[in-house]
Design a protein around this motif. Sequence first.
Motif, short mmCIF file in Angstrom:
data_model
loop_
_atom_site.label_atom_id
_atom_site.label_comp_id
_atom_site.label_asym_id
_atom_site.label_seq_id
_atom_site.Cartn_x
_atom_site.Cartn_y
_atom_site.Cartn_z
N UNK A 129 0.72 -1.36 0.28
CA UNK A 129 0.20 -0.03 0.00
C UNK A 129 0.98 1.30 0.01
N UNK A 130 1.92 1.42 0.81
CA UNK A 130 2.63 2.72 0.91
C UNK A 130 3.62 2.91 -0.25
N UNK A 131 3.75 1.81 -0.94
CA UNK A 131 4.26 2.13 -2.79
C UNK A 131 4.22 2.26 -3.46
N UNK A 132 2.50 2.09 -3.40
CA UNK A 132 1.31 2.20 -4.39
C UNK A 132 1.18 4.01 -4.04
N UNK A 133 1.23 4.03 -2.83
CA UNK A 133 1.34 5.79 -2.91
C UNK A 133 2.28 6.34 -2.81
N UNK A 134 3.24 6.29 -2.61
CA UNK A 134 5.04 6.91 -2.84
C UNK A 134 4.77 7.05 -4.28
N UNK A 135 5.05 6.09 -4.89
CA UNK A 135 4.43 6.22 -6.82
C UNK A 135 3.58 6.77 -7.24
N UNK A 136 2.38 6.95 -6.41
CA UNK A 136 1.32 8.58 -7.12
C UNK A 136 2.06 9.64 -6.72
N UNK A 137 2.99 10.19 -5.24
CA UNK A 137 3.14 11.10 -4.76
C UNK A 137 3.99 11.22 -5.59
N UNK A 138 5.53 10.01 -5.87
CA UNK A 138 6.28 10.84 -6.64
C UNK A 138 5.83 10.95 -7.82
N UNK A 139 5.29 10.88 -8.66
CA UNK A 139 4.96 11.14 -10.31
C UNK A 139 4.56 12.31 -10.08
N UNK A 140 3.66 12.62 -9.04
CA UNK A 140 3.07 14.10 -9.12
C UNK A 140 4.32 15.20 -8.20
N UNK A 141 5.33 14.78 -8.20
CA UNK A 141 6.32 15.34 -7.52
C UNK A 141 5.95 15.91 -6.13
N UNK A 142 5.51 15.53 -5.47
CA UNK A 142 4.55 15.75 -4.35
C UNK A 142 5.75 15.88 -3.24
N UNK A 143 6.73 14.53 -3.21
CA UNK A 143 7.68 14.55 -2.86
C UNK A 143 8.65 14.19 -3.09
N UNK A 144 9.75 14.51 -2.51
CA UNK A 144 11.42 14.80 -3.02
C UNK A 144 11.55 13.41 -3.41
N UNK A 145 12.27 13.41 -4.64
CA UNK A 145 12.58 12.21 -5.24
C UNK A 145 13.50 10.94 -4.50
#
Length: 183
Positions: A129-145
């Motif tokens: 579940x965390x991977x799914x949400x981190x991937x989405x946030x990364x794609x949106x540049x919402x978190x540091x790469x």
Amino acid sequence: MANPKTAPQRSDWQRNHERLLAAAAALVARDGAQVSLEEIARDAGVGSATLHRHFPSRQALLEEVFRDTVERLRRRARELAAGDPRTGLVSWLEELTIAAADTRGLPASLSAGAKAPADDTCHAVVREATVMLVDRASEAAAIRPEVSPDDLLTLVEAVTQATEGDPPTALRLLSLALDGIRP
């Protein structure tokens, strides 16, 4: 046609399994993940050999004790994935932190599950579940790469192990740490 000799064994097995889980859930809630397995067997009214036939390890018992909580978290992650990526990730981490801090023994079980090779551990479910949400946030540049799902899970596990039973403090510490993942 069912063998009449196996039907009572199956219901007896199920009854013992349910009694062991009920005793384990109550005792883990009271004493944490290191609860005495002997005490669980005694409270369930069975011998320790019966407990070990049902649960070959402490971790196997804990996995089943926490299964419903983790499945509820998995469903929640899917709901959060439908919204804003940053908000979804932060909400997930907050809800995971609250659940782990408020559920005695869960932080230790998640940490131990990280070392297990199985794909169906509570840790594996939470990680997926965390991977799914981190991937989405990364794609949106919402978190540091450089932020990884494992980094965030390690953070949540550390915070909740340190604050078990104190969700408000756990959330405060998580909030301080999450300031560091913003791009």
